[in-house]
Design a protein around this motif. Sequence first.
Motif, PDB file in Angstrom:
ATOM      1  N   GLY A  88      -5.257  -3.143   6.824  1.00 42.78           N
ATOM      2  CA  GLY A  88      -6.069  -3.247   8.027  1.00 42.78           C
ATOM      3  C   GLY A  88      -6.052  -4.672   8.524  1.00 42.78           C
ATOM      4  O   GLY A  88      -5.679  -5.603   7.788  1.00 42.78           O
ATOM      5  N   ASP A  89      -6.438  -4.875   9.766  1.00 43.89           N
ATOM      6  CA  ASP A  89      -6.494  -6.240  10.293  1.00 43.89           C
ATOM      7  C   ASP A  89      -7.401  -7.113   9.436  1.00 43.89           C
ATOM      8  O   ASP A  89      -8.487  -6.693   9.023  1.00 43.89           O
ATOM      9  N   PHE A  90      -6.920  -8.293   9.172  1.00 44.53           N
ATOM     10  CA  PHE A  90      -7.604  -9.313   8.375  1.00 44.53           C
ATOM     11  C   PHE A  90      -7.790  -8.914   6.913  1.00 44.53           C
ATOM     12  O   PHE A  90      -8.703  -9.387   6.239  1.00 44.53           O
ATOM     13  N   CYS A  91      -6.854  -8.077   6.419  1.00 46.21           N
ATOM     14  CA  CYS A  91      -6.699  -8.003   4.972  1.00 46.21           C
ATOM     15  C   CYS A  91      -6.282  -9.393   4.491  1.00 46.21           C
ATOM     16  O   CYS A  91      -5.720 -10.186   5.255  1.00 46.21           O
ATOM     17  N   GLU A  92      -6.568  -9.694   3.237  1.00 43.28           N
ATOM     18  CA  GLU A  92      -6.260 -11.029   2.727  1.00 43.28           C
ATOM     19  C   GLU A  92      -4.742 -11.217   2.650  1.00 43.28           C
ATOM     20  O   GLU A  92      -4.018 -10.338   2.215  1.00 43.28           O
ATOM     21  N   ASP A  93      -4.294 -12.375   3.084  1.00 41.61           N
ATOM     22  CA  ASP A  93      -2.876 -12.665   3.234  1.00 41.61           C
ATOM     23  C   ASP A  93      -2.098 -12.481   1.932  1.00 41.61           C
ATOM     24  O   ASP A  93      -1.131 -11.722   1.857  1.00 41.61           O
ATOM     25  N   TYR A  94      -2.511 -13.187   0.890  1.00 40.79           N
ATOM     26  CA  TYR A  94      -1.833 -13.141  -0.414  1.00 40.79           C
ATOM     27  C   TYR A  94      -1.877 -11.735  -1.002  1.00 40.79           C
ATOM     28  O   TYR A  94      -0.891 -11.236  -1.547  1.00 40.79           O
ATOM     29  N   GLU A  95      -3.038 -11.103  -0.882  1.00 43.61           N
ATOM     30  CA  GLU A  95      -3.235  -9.784  -1.496  1.00 43.61           C
ATOM     31  C   GLU A  95      -2.445  -8.690  -0.785  1.00 43.61           C
ATOM     32  O   GLU A  95      -2.281  -7.597  -1.330  1.00 43.61           O
ATOM     33  N   THR A  96      -1.966  -8.988   0.409  1.00 43.24           N
ATOM     34  CA  THR A  96      -1.142  -8.045   1.146  1.00 43.24           C
ATOM     35  C   THR A  96       0.339  -8.325   0.923  1.00 43.24           C
ATOM     36  O   THR A  96       1.104  -7.434   0.543  1.00 43.24           O
ATOM     37  N   MET A  97       0.748  -9.553   1.152  1.00 45.07           N
ATOM     38  CA  MET A  97       2.170  -9.879   1.139  1.00 45.07           C
ATOM     39  C   MET A  97       2.778  -9.883  -0.249  1.00 45.07           C
ATOM     40  O   MET A  97       3.912  -9.420  -0.447  1.00 45.07           O
ATOM     41  N   VAL A  98       2.056 -10.398  -1.240  1.00 42.27           N
ATOM     42  CA  VAL A  98       2.649 -10.536  -2.566  1.00 42.27           C
ATOM     43  C   VAL A  98       2.885  -9.179  -3.244  1.00 42.27           C
ATOM     44  O   VAL A  98       3.999  -8.918  -3.725  1.00 42.27           O
ATOM     45  N   PRO A  99       1.903  -8.268  -3.305  1.00 44.27           N
ATOM     46  CA  PRO A  99       2.208  -6.957  -3.892  1.00 44.27           C
ATOM     47  C   PRO A  99       3.302  -6.214  -3.120  1.00 44.27           C
ATOM     48  O   PRO A  99       4.147  -5.558  -3.723  1.00 44.27           O
ATOM     49  N   PHE A 100       3.278  -6.320  -1.797  1.00 44.90           N
ATOM     50  CA  PHE A 100       4.284  -5.656  -0.974  1.00 44.90           C
ATOM     51  C   PHE A 100       5.690  -6.114  -1.361  1.00 44.90           C
ATOM     52  O   PHE A 100       6.597  -5.297  -1.553  1.00 44.90           O
ATOM     53  N   GLN A 101       5.866  -7.406  -1.515  1.00 44.27           N
ATOM     54  CA  GLN A 101       7.181  -7.942  -1.842  1.00 44.27           C
ATOM     55  C   GLN A 101       7.529  -7.727  -3.315  1.00 44.27           C
ATOM     56  O   GLN A 101       8.668  -7.369  -3.652  1.00 44.27           O
TER      57      GLN A 101
END
Length: 205
Positions: free
Chosen positions: A10-23
């Motif tokens: 969702g909008d304004f999910c935490e940056d690190y917590e979104t991008m790092v697991p995704f990658q």
Amino acid sequence: MGKKILMICGDFCEDYETMVPFQALQAVGHTVHAVCPDKKAGDVIATAIHDFEGHQTYSEKRGHNFALNASFADVRAADYDALVIPGGRGPEYLRMNDVVVAMVRHFFDTDKPVAAICHGAQLLAGARVLEGVYVPPILLAVPRSNWLAGATPTSRSTPRSLTAISSRRRRGPHILPGSRSSWPFSARGSRTDPLSPATAQAESR
């Protein structure tokens, strides 16, 4: 063999917590579909950066634009092997979306692995999947929300223990407890084998 994982953002999910697991989950061979209600593949969500800078709570700054790679309208929870819920602001409003709530409930009803990072546990509480469930002490980020949702804190293994893995965001390369290369398909995190108190305490730091 890699699995198919759904990440509800969702909008304004935490940056690190979104991008790092995704990658990271893709790097070890899993397929990850990142979706957001009312958005399609190629759209972006805005992320926020939460940091602790000596105040009583975290600061919040604008993060990056995170590109979604799947369309929410096309997603069927039954097609996925596991669920990831990033923390941050996103779960605050995602928990009021009936379709999102139904997706979360599917993963619990079918005993599929769920990783709720930090404030992602708010979505679990909003989905009412914590009622009567014993949760390990690693759910430290928003404990009052979990208790109000009917969860019972415990450090012992029970038949009603939580299948989800939850974590506060941490420094360094670790993403989620048990995530190394095998999450979410390791032996840890079953209903009868939650994280031990010692492991939960150590991994929440």
